[in-house]
Design a protein around this motif. Structure first.
Motif, PDB file in Angstrom:
ATOM      1  N   VAL A  66      -2.554 -10.861  -4.993  1.00  0.00           N
ATOM      2  CA  VAL A  66      -1.983 -11.591  -3.857  1.00  0.00           C
ATOM      3  C   VAL A  66      -2.255 -13.068  -4.102  1.00  0.00           C
ATOM      4  CG1 VAL A  66      -1.958 -11.853  -1.344  1.00  0.00           C
ATOM      5  CG2 VAL A  66      -2.583  -9.648  -2.370  1.00  0.00           C
ATOM      6  N   ASN A  82      -9.085 -15.896  -0.994  1.00  0.00           N
ATOM      7  CA  ASN A  82      -9.676 -15.082  -2.062  1.00  0.00           C
ATOM      8  C   ASN A  82      -8.748 -15.014  -3.271  1.00  0.00           C
ATOM      9  OD1 ASN A  82      -7.768 -13.689  -0.535  1.00  0.00           O
ATOM     10  ND2 ASN A  82      -8.560 -11.701  -1.155  1.00  0.00           N
ATOM     11  N   GLY A  85      -6.044 -12.421  -4.588  1.00  0.00           N
ATOM     12  CA  GLY A  85      -6.498 -11.216  -3.907  1.00  0.00           C
ATOM     13  C   GLY A  85      -6.198 -10.000  -4.767  1.00  0.00           C
ATOM     14  N   THR A  86      -7.022  -9.004  -4.638  1.00  0.00           N
ATOM     15  CA  THR A  86      -6.880  -7.785  -5.447  1.00  0.00           C
ATOM     16  C   THR A  86      -6.513  -6.609  -4.564  1.00  0.00           C
ATOM     17  OG1 THR A  86      -8.633  -8.581  -6.909  1.00  0.00           O
ATOM     18  CG2 THR A  86      -8.093  -6.224  -7.033  1.00  0.00           C
ATOM     19  N   ILE A  87      -5.373  -5.981  -4.838  1.00  0.00           N
ATOM     20  CA  ILE A  87      -5.042  -4.713  -4.192  1.00  0.00           C
ATOM     21  C   ILE A  87      -5.322  -3.621  -5.212  1.00  0.00           C
ATOM     22  CG2 ILE A  87      -3.326  -3.378  -2.923  1.00  0.00           C
ATOM     23  CD1 ILE A  87      -3.969  -6.132  -1.680  1.00  0.00           C
ATOM     24  N   ASP A  88      -6.327  -2.788  -4.910  1.00  0.00           N
ATOM     25  CA  ASP A  88      -6.709  -1.701  -5.817  1.00  0.00           C
ATOM     26  C   ASP A  88      -5.661  -0.595  -5.771  1.00  0.00           C
ATOM     27  OD1 ASP A  88      -9.579  -2.546  -6.501  1.00  0.00           O
ATOM     28  OD2 ASP A  88      -9.631  -2.565  -4.319  1.00  0.00           O
ATOM     29  N   TYR A  91      -6.086   1.946  -2.923  1.00  0.00           N
ATOM     30  CA  TYR A  91      -6.102   1.457  -1.537  1.00  0.00           C
ATOM     31  C   TYR A  91      -4.824   1.894  -0.832  1.00  0.00           C
ATOM     32  CZ  TYR A  91      -6.069  -1.927   2.333  1.00  0.00           C
ATOM     33  OH  TYR A  91      -6.025  -2.524   3.566  1.00  0.00           O
ATOM     34  N   GLU A  94      -3.230  -1.115   5.040  1.00  0.00           N
ATOM     35  CA  GLU A  94      -2.238  -2.190   5.103  1.00  0.00           C
ATOM     36  C   GLU A  94      -2.638  -3.332   4.169  1.00  0.00           C
ATOM     37  OE1 GLU A  94      -1.788  -3.968   8.977  1.00  0.00           O
ATOM     38  OE2 GLU A  94       0.014  -5.072   8.364  1.00  0.00           O
ATOM     39  N   VAL A  95      -1.693  -3.827   3.423  1.00  0.00           N
ATOM     40  CA  VAL A  95      -1.935  -5.025   2.621  1.00  0.00           C
ATOM     41  C   VAL A  95      -2.034  -6.216   3.575  1.00  0.00           C
ATOM     42  CG1 VAL A  95      -0.947  -6.604   0.907  1.00  0.00           C
ATOM     43  CG2 VAL A  95      -0.811  -4.117   0.570  1.00  0.00           C
ATOM     44  N   LYS A  96      -3.084  -6.988   3.429  1.00  0.00           N
ATOM     45  CA  LYS A  96      -3.250  -8.174   4.268  1.00  0.00           C
ATOM     46  C   LYS A  96      -3.382  -9.399   3.375  1.00  0.00           C
ATOM     47  CE  LYS A  96      -4.652  -5.915   8.359  1.00  0.00           C
ATOM     48  NZ  LYS A  96      -5.500  -5.908   9.557  1.00  0.00           N
ATOM     49  N   ILE A  98      -5.149 -12.972   3.181  1.00  0.00           N
ATOM     50  CA  ILE A  98      -6.234 -13.752   3.794  1.00  0.00           C
ATOM     51  C   ILE A  98      -5.893 -15.230   3.672  1.00  0.00           C
ATOM     52  CG2 ILE A  98      -8.707 -14.210   3.822  1.00  0.00           C
ATOM     53  CD1 ILE A  98      -9.081 -11.452   2.451  1.00  0.00           C
TER      54      ILE A  98
END
Ligand SMILES: O=c1ccn([C@H]2C[C@H](O)[C@@H](COP(=O)(O)OP(=O)(O)OP(=O)(O)O)O2)c(=O)[nH]1
Ligand SMILES: [Mg+2]
Length: 149
Positions: A66, A82, A85-88, A91, A94-96, A98
Motif C-alpha cells: 500500500v 507505514n 504498507g504490507t497486506i499479507d 489476511y 478489510e484492507v485499510k 493508514i
C-alpha cells in the motif's frame, strides 16, 4: 503490461457498495488506485486507518504493498504512515490505508476519492542460519553515511 496479471480474489464489503474496485489509471500505471470508503477530516499531525470497503485473498508467494499517492503528498502532506504498507497473503480482513497528515491544514478524506495505490509484489521467504562470526568485507560495520554525504 506484457505478462499476464496476478489474479487476486477481492470481496466487496457492505460499506464498499457503489465504490469502484482498485484499478489502474493508465495502461502503464504500476499501482492500482484505491478509493476511500468513508468521509473524515484528518487534522494536521493526525492519522487514521481509512476504510476501503474490500478484502483480498492474495495468492501464496505474493504480498500487496500500500503506497501513497505523490499528488496528495506534494500538495497536501498526506502520506501512508507505514509506507509501504504490507497486506499479507493470509489476511482476510478489510484492507485499510493508514493515512497521516504531515501538512499544516486539515485534510478532508472524501468517500470515493483516491487515497493510495496497491502494488502486488513477489515474496521470497528466507531462513536464518545462525553463525558465530560473519565473513569480512571492505565496508565492515560502516554505514549510515560512512561513505560521505
Ligand atoms: O497498510 C496496511 C497495513 C496492514 N494492513 C493489514 C493487512 C496486513 O496483513 C495486516 C498486518 O499488517 P502488518 O504485519 O504490517 O502489521 P502488524 O502490526 O505486524 O500486525 P500483525 O501483528 O497483525 O501482523 O494488517 C492493512 O490493511 N493496511
Ligand atoms: Mg505483522
Amino acid at each position: 503490461m506484457s505478462s499476464a496479471p496476478i489474479r487476486i480474489a477481492i470481496q466487496r464489503l457492505p460499506h464498499g457498495e457503489g465504490l469502484p474496485l482498485p484499478g489502474y489509471a493508465s495502461a502503464g500505471a504500476a499501482g492500482m488506485d484505491v478509493v476511500a470508503a468513508e468521509d473524515l477530516v484528518l487534522a494536521p499531525g493526525a492519522r487514521h486507518a481509512v476504510a476501503t470497503g474490500f478484502a483480498l485473498a492474495i495468492p501464496h508467494g505474493y504480498e500487496v504493498q500500500v503506497r501513497p499517492r505523490s499528488g496528495l503528498a506534494l500538495k497536501h502532506g498526506i502520506t501512508c504512515l507505514n509506507t509501504p504498507g504490507t497486506i499479507d497473503c493470509d489476511y482476510r480482513g478489510e484492507v485499510k490505508v493508514i493515512l497521516a497528515n504531515l501538512g499544516n491544514e486539515p485534510f478532508a478524506v472524501v468517500r470515493g476519492e483516491r487515497i493510495a495505490q496497491l502494488v502486488p509484489a513477489a515474496v521470497q521467504h528466507a531462513a536464518f542460519d545462525e553463525v558465530a562470526s560473519l565473513d569480512e568485507t571492505a565496508r565492515g560495520a560502516g554505514g549510515f553515511g560512512s561513505t560521505g554525504r
